[in-house]
Design a protein around this motif. Structure first.
Motif, PDB file in Angstrom:
ATOM      1  N   TYR A  19     -17.034  15.580  -0.195  1.00  0.00           N
ATOM      2  CA  TYR A  19     -17.744  15.966   0.238  1.00  0.00           C
ATOM      3  C   TYR A  19     -16.950  18.140   0.404  1.00  0.00           C
ATOM      4  O   TYR A  19     -15.630  17.561   1.108  1.00  0.00           O
ATOM      5  N   PHE A  20     -16.847  18.341  -0.630  1.00  0.00           N
ATOM      6  CA  PHE A  20     -15.755  19.823  -0.708  1.00  0.00           C
ATOM      7  C   PHE A  20     -17.366  20.946  -0.494  1.00  0.00           C
ATOM      8  O   PHE A  20     -18.797  21.272  -1.034  1.00  0.00           O
ATOM      9  N   SER A  21     -16.148  22.165   0.148  1.00  0.00           N
ATOM     10  CA  SER A  21     -17.769  23.184   0.275  1.00  0.00           C
ATOM     11  C   SER A  21     -16.988  24.624  -0.703  1.00  0.00           C
ATOM     12  O   SER A  21     -15.548  24.767  -0.062  1.00  0.00           O
ATOM     13  N   ASN A  22     -17.482  25.677  -1.087  1.00  0.00           N
ATOM     14  CA  ASN A  22     -16.787  27.109  -1.193  1.00  0.00           C
ATOM     15  C   ASN A  22     -18.018  27.427   0.143  1.00  0.00           C
ATOM     16  O   ASN A  22     -17.822  27.113   1.022  1.00  0.00           O
ATOM     17  N   ILE A  23     -17.094  29.005   0.345  1.00  0.00           N
ATOM     18  CA  ILE A  23     -17.244  29.495   1.224  1.00  0.00           C
ATOM     19  C   ILE A  23     -19.202  29.885   1.622  1.00  0.00           C
ATOM     20  O   ILE A  23     -19.539  29.369   3.410  1.00  0.00           O
ATOM     21  N   SER A  24     -20.001  29.514   0.644  1.00  0.00           N
ATOM     22  CA  SER A  24     -22.060  29.301   1.492  1.00  0.00           C
ATOM     23  C   SER A  24     -22.412  27.926   0.416  1.00  0.00           C
ATOM     24  O   SER A  24     -23.356  27.965   1.538  1.00  0.00           O
ATOM     25  N   LYS A  35     -20.220  12.939 -11.285  1.00  0.00           N
ATOM     26  CA  LYS A  35     -20.838  13.727 -11.265  1.00  0.00           C
ATOM     27  C   LYS A  35     -20.651  14.432  -9.705  1.00  0.00           C
ATOM     28  O   LYS A  35     -20.653  13.809  -8.880  1.00  0.00           O
ATOM     29  N   MET A  36     -20.701  15.563 -10.514  1.00  0.00           N
ATOM     30  CA  MET A  36     -20.445  16.765  -8.616  1.00  0.00           C
ATOM     31  C   MET A  36     -22.561  17.384  -9.144  1.00  0.00           C
ATOM     32  O   MET A  36     -22.883  17.430  -9.964  1.00  0.00           O
ATOM     33  N   THR A  37     -22.534  17.280  -7.934  1.00  0.00           N
ATOM     34  CA  THR A  37     -24.140  17.694  -7.724  1.00  0.00           C
ATOM     35  C   THR A  37     -23.948  18.730  -6.073  1.00  0.00           C
ATOM     36  O   THR A  37     -23.296  18.877  -5.031  1.00  0.00           O
ATOM     37  N   HIS A  38     -24.955  19.854  -6.058  1.00  0.00           N
ATOM     38  CA  HIS A  38     -24.860  20.485  -4.854  1.00  0.00           C
ATOM     39  C   HIS A  38     -25.702  19.343  -3.647  1.00  0.00           C
ATOM     40  O   HIS A  38     -26.511  18.976  -4.139  1.00  0.00           O
ATOM     41  N   PHE A  39     -25.171  19.284  -2.375  1.00  0.00           N
ATOM     42  CA  PHE A  39     -25.479  18.697  -1.957  1.00  0.00           C
ATOM     43  C   PHE A  39     -26.712  19.327  -0.794  1.00  0.00           C
ATOM     44  O   PHE A  39     -25.670  20.178   0.460  1.00  0.00           O
ATOM     45  N   GLN A  40     -27.444  18.906  -1.072  1.00  0.00           N
ATOM     46  CA  GLN A  40     -28.791  19.759  -0.453  1.00  0.00           C
ATOM     47  C   GLN A  40     -28.478  19.677   0.710  1.00  0.00           C
ATOM     48  O   GLN A  40     -29.234  18.521   1.221  1.00  0.00           O
ATOM     49  N   THR A  41     -28.904  20.356   1.914  1.00  0.00           N
ATOM     50  CA  THR A  41     -29.337  20.232   3.669  1.00  0.00           C
ATOM     51  C   THR A  41     -29.806  21.652   4.009  1.00  0.00           C
ATOM     52  O   THR A  41     -30.299  22.668   3.185  1.00  0.00           O
ATOM     53  N   ALA A  42     -30.497  20.923   5.035  1.00  0.00           N
ATOM     54  CA  ALA A  42     -31.362  21.842   6.263  1.00  0.00           C
ATOM     55  C   ALA A  42     -30.453  23.686   6.515  1.00  0.00           C
ATOM     56  O   ALA A  42     -31.517  24.470   6.185  1.00  0.00           O
ATOM     57  N   LEU A  43     -29.373  23.291   6.454  1.00  0.00           N
ATOM     58  CA  LEU A  43     -28.612  24.189   6.032  1.00  0.00           C
ATOM     59  C   LEU A  43     -28.629  25.291   5.632  1.00  0.00           C
ATOM     60  O   LEU A  43     -28.680  26.419   5.573  1.00  0.00           O
ATOM     61  N   ASP A  44     -28.592  25.074   4.375  1.00  0.00           N
ATOM     62  CA  ASP A  44     -29.104  26.077   3.160  1.00  0.00           C
ATOM     63  C   ASP A  44     -30.014  27.287   2.966  1.00  0.00           C
ATOM     64  O   ASP A  44     -29.613  28.403   3.234  1.00  0.00           O
TER      65      ASP A  44
END
Length: 177
Positions: A19-24, A35-44
């Motif tokens: 799990y990795f993050s850019n700033i947002s 494969k890479m996916t956007h980890f969708q969270t309620a935090l989004d």
């Protein structure tokens, strides 16, 4: 994604997914499928905080430090704030005892089993930039200090024991990380 820098990452201890993050946003790299996916969270949906640091807890949640708050995010995407007060700092770490360590400027906070404790005797001159666990030590890096905090002693007796190296002790560094 092209044009987005990675600021922080954490590895799932069970699956080895990264799990990795850019700033947002947080992304997931699946270790099996590659494969890479956007980890969708309620935090989004908050869209108000910059993600600074993430770490996995022993119960496989992501501890996330943003520019103003700290959260626990489950792998199903739900989240809760670690505490009700706002925190500003750079580092978050989960130790082998499932204590979640984070800094607030030049102080340290540990949340474990729903209880939050502030260390009282940490004496540093600048903000904490990074932390790692090394054997029995929580190693803390600042702009001017490297501090070894005895985790075993603290969990056993509640006593804060430190070994510190600073610029004043001829430590030749500009950053703790």
């Amino acid at each position: 994604p092209k044009g987005r820098e990675i600021y922080t990452s954490a590895i799932d201890p069970l699956t080895q997914d990264i799990y990795f993050s850019n700033i947002s946003m947080i992304f997931k790299f699946d270790a099996k499928t590659k494969k890479m996916t956007h980890f969708q969270t309620a935090l989004d949906t908050l869209k108000k905080n910059n993600i600074i640091s993430i770490a996995f807890t022993k119960d496989r949640q992501l501890a996330v430090k943003t520019s103003s708050e700290s959260y626990l995010i489950s792998l199903n995407g739900s989240y809760k704030e670690l505490t009700s007060f706002k925190r500003l700092g750079y580092a978050i770490l989960c130790d082998k005892n499932n204590g979640i360590w984070e800094n607030y400027s030049s102080s340290l906070i540990c949340t474990r089993n729903g209880n939050t404790q502030h260390l009282k005797n940490l004496k540093i001159s600048t903000s904490i930039l990074t932390m790692i666990e090394y054997g029995k030590w929580l190693v803390i890096g600042t702009y001017r200090d490297i501090i070894f905090f005895d985790l075993e002693e603290w969990y056993r007796s509640g006593k804060e024991k430190y070994i510190a190296y600073t610029i004043g002790n001829d430590l030749n560094t500009l950053e703790g990380n």
